[in-house]
Design an enzyme around this catalytic site. Sequence first.
Site, PDB file in Angstrom:
ATOM      1  CG  HIS A  10     -10.874   5.990  24.330  1.00 32.98           C
ATOM      2  ND1 HIS A  10     -11.306   5.072  23.416  1.00 32.98           N
ATOM      3  CD2 HIS A  10     -10.217   5.289  25.280  1.00 32.98           C
ATOM      4  CE1 HIS A  10     -10.945   3.866  23.806  1.00 32.98           C
ATOM      5  NE2 HIS A  10     -10.268   3.960  24.929  1.00 32.98           N
TER       6      HIS A  10
HETATM    7  C1  UD1 Z   1     -10.145   3.190  30.163  1.00 31.64           C
HETATM    8  C2  UD1 Z   1      -9.138   2.087  29.847  1.00 31.64           C
HETATM    9  C3  UD1 Z   1      -9.096   1.870  28.343  1.00 31.64           C
HETATM   10  C4  UD1 Z   1     -10.475   1.634  27.782  1.00 31.64           C
HETATM   11  C5  UD1 Z   1     -11.373   2.788  28.169  1.00 31.64           C
HETATM   12  C6  UD1 Z   1     -12.772   2.624  27.641  1.00 31.64           C
HETATM   13  C7  UD1 Z   1      -7.173   1.958  31.348  1.00 31.64           C
HETATM   14  C8  UD1 Z   1      -5.713   2.164  31.406  1.00 31.64           C
HETATM   15  N1  UD1 Z   1      -7.787   2.455  30.253  1.00 31.64           N
HETATM   16  O1  UD1 Z   1      -9.634   4.387  29.595  1.00 31.64           O
HETATM   17  O2  UD1 Z   1      -8.291   0.724  28.068  1.00 31.64           O
HETATM   18  O3  UD1 Z   1     -10.400   1.501  26.383  1.00 31.64           O
HETATM   19  O4  UD1 Z   1     -11.398   2.863  29.600  1.00 31.64           O
HETATM   20  O5  UD1 Z   1     -13.615   3.652  27.998  1.00 31.64           O
HETATM   21  O6  UD1 Z   1      -7.733   1.371  32.247  1.00 31.64           O
HETATM   22  N2  UD1 Z   1     -13.786   9.959  33.109  1.00 31.64           N
HETATM   23  C9  UD1 Z   1     -15.023  10.489  33.324  1.00 31.64           C
HETATM   24  N3  UD1 Z   1     -16.006   9.673  33.808  1.00 31.64           N
HETATM   25  C10 UD1 Z   1     -15.800   8.366  34.073  1.00 31.64           C
HETATM   26  C11 UD1 Z   1     -14.513   7.827  33.873  1.00 31.64           C
HETATM   27  C12 UD1 Z   1     -13.525   8.629  33.382  1.00 31.64           C
HETATM   28  O7  UD1 Z   1     -15.263  11.673  33.082  1.00 31.64           O
HETATM   29  O8  UD1 Z   1     -16.750   7.670  34.501  1.00 31.64           O
HETATM   30  C13 UD1 Z   1     -12.700  10.819  32.574  1.00 31.64           C
HETATM   31  C14 UD1 Z   1     -11.834  11.393  33.664  1.00 31.64           C
HETATM   32  O9  UD1 Z   1     -11.414  12.650  33.257  1.00 31.64           O
HETATM   33  C15 UD1 Z   1     -10.640  10.475  33.672  1.00 31.64           C
HETATM   34  C16 UD1 Z   1     -10.531  10.116  32.196  1.00 31.64           C
HETATM   35  O10 UD1 Z   1     -11.878  10.065  31.726  1.00 31.64           O
HETATM   36  O11 UD1 Z   1      -9.493  11.039  34.182  1.00 31.64           O
HETATM   37  C17 UD1 Z   1      -9.855   8.807  31.924  1.00 31.64           C
HETATM   38  O12 UD1 Z   1     -10.509   7.739  32.629  1.00 31.64           O
HETATM   39  P1  UD1 Z   1      -9.712   6.397  32.941  1.00 31.64           P
HETATM   40  O13 UD1 Z   1     -10.574   5.404  33.592  1.00 31.64           O
HETATM   41  O14 UD1 Z   1      -8.431   6.728  33.602  1.00 31.64           O
HETATM   42  O15 UD1 Z   1      -9.298   5.858  31.500  1.00 31.64           O
HETATM   43  P2  UD1 Z   1     -10.129   5.806  30.125  1.00 31.64           P
HETATM   44  O16 UD1 Z   1      -9.529   6.792  29.172  1.00 31.64           O
HETATM   45  O17 UD1 Z   1     -11.577   5.825  30.346  1.00 31.64           O
END
Ligand code: UD1
Length: 365
Positions: free
Chosen positions: A206
């Site tokens: 990811h």
């Molecule tokens: C976050 C952490 C990362 C961790 C990962 C594990 C940060 C900077 N990154 O990354 O260190 O390894 O979690 O999963 O905090 N989204 C959904 N549903 C959700 C949450 C997110 O669809 O419940 C999608 C959205 O499009 C969002 C994207 O995932 O914009 C990224 O989510 P975000 O929480 O910003 O970071 P992760 O890539 O999940």
Amino acid sequence: MLKLMCICGARPNFMKIAPLMEAFGRRDGLETYLVHTGQHYDEKLSKLFFDELGIPKPDINLEVGSGSHAVQTAEIMRTFEPVVLREKPDWVIVVGDVNSTVACSLVAVKLGIRTAHVEAGLRSFDRRMPEEINRLLTDAISDLLFVSEPSGLENLKAEGVPDEKVHFCGNVMIDTLLKNRGKAAKSKVLDTFGLKPKHFATVTLHRPSNVDVKENLSSILDAFERIAADMPIIFPMHPRTRKNIAALGLADRIESITELKTPEPLGYLDFLKLTSESALVLTDSGGIQEETTILGVPCLTLRENTERPATITHGTNRLVDPHADSILAAYADIRTNPPPADRRPELWDGNAAERIADVFGSLPN
Ligand code: UD1
């Protein structure tokens, strides 16, 4: 009574906060208040973990959701500040390296509330990673730093952090793994996906460096296609990876690899069963490098660096340049020369949260 406000927000926080809540709950003199920032909100990235790991329902959910780094961090700070002002905790406790970690520690410190960071001192020395920035900032401002592996002690020393702030207590994520291994053994996930123990590979990816650039992701998929000809691959897919694959026009390419399955993210117990029974794991996650080390399962980490070097020196992990040729070479090598499966980093023994609770138990009110 010491009031400890514990913070979680994203999937890798939940397995770290679970043993802490339990250990704090067992002590007289410690009171807990659990904040979920809502950084992760999908049922499969959040609620499932609360149910499976027996984490108490959060006292409050800030429901911040997704956004750019600035928007998400700012939204957590804006919504967290009134909670701290109202609840007046003695300590705010943050875990890991996600945006919720840095946002809540910054708010607490500026309000004069003592702050503790669990999993402090890890460094990839790669400032292109948002997690590295989160780790550096959180450690720089926290009052107490709980370290999971010896490299954390060295890194904090090199940064001039006074010894009295630092406690080497072990790895809380491993507390959760050791506690749940028996339950995970009963999972039927292998039957669900038609997999034979030790005859398949598990993949998770990811990180922006691997899934945001078409060239990089295509090259990784080339390697997966070759590996899938040898053994089935199961790749539970993070929502951001799935969105990117569609946006980069690679969805058909993935679907054309018949022995590669891409289910939705799995719960903790199913995923633990899957990794335990894998012939090998290919990942860019932080925590999975640690879990495979304790499970004795070979792990190829598709990154240039790791903030968890103990998984290489005392575990089953190997860093691999995330391009087809290097991945395939490492795959061939690990099949003939698997890493020793019986090593364990110091204090990864299931009692890390107890040691942390001991420290809080001994503090003056
Ligand atoms: C976050 C952490 C990362 C961790 C990962 C594990 C940060 C900077 N990154 O990354 O260190 O390894 O979690 O999963 O905090 N989204 C959904 N549903 C959700 C949450 C997110 O669809 O419940 C999608 C959205 O499009 C969002 C994207 O995932 O914009 C990224 O989510 P975000 O929480 O910003 O970071 P992760 O890539 O999940």
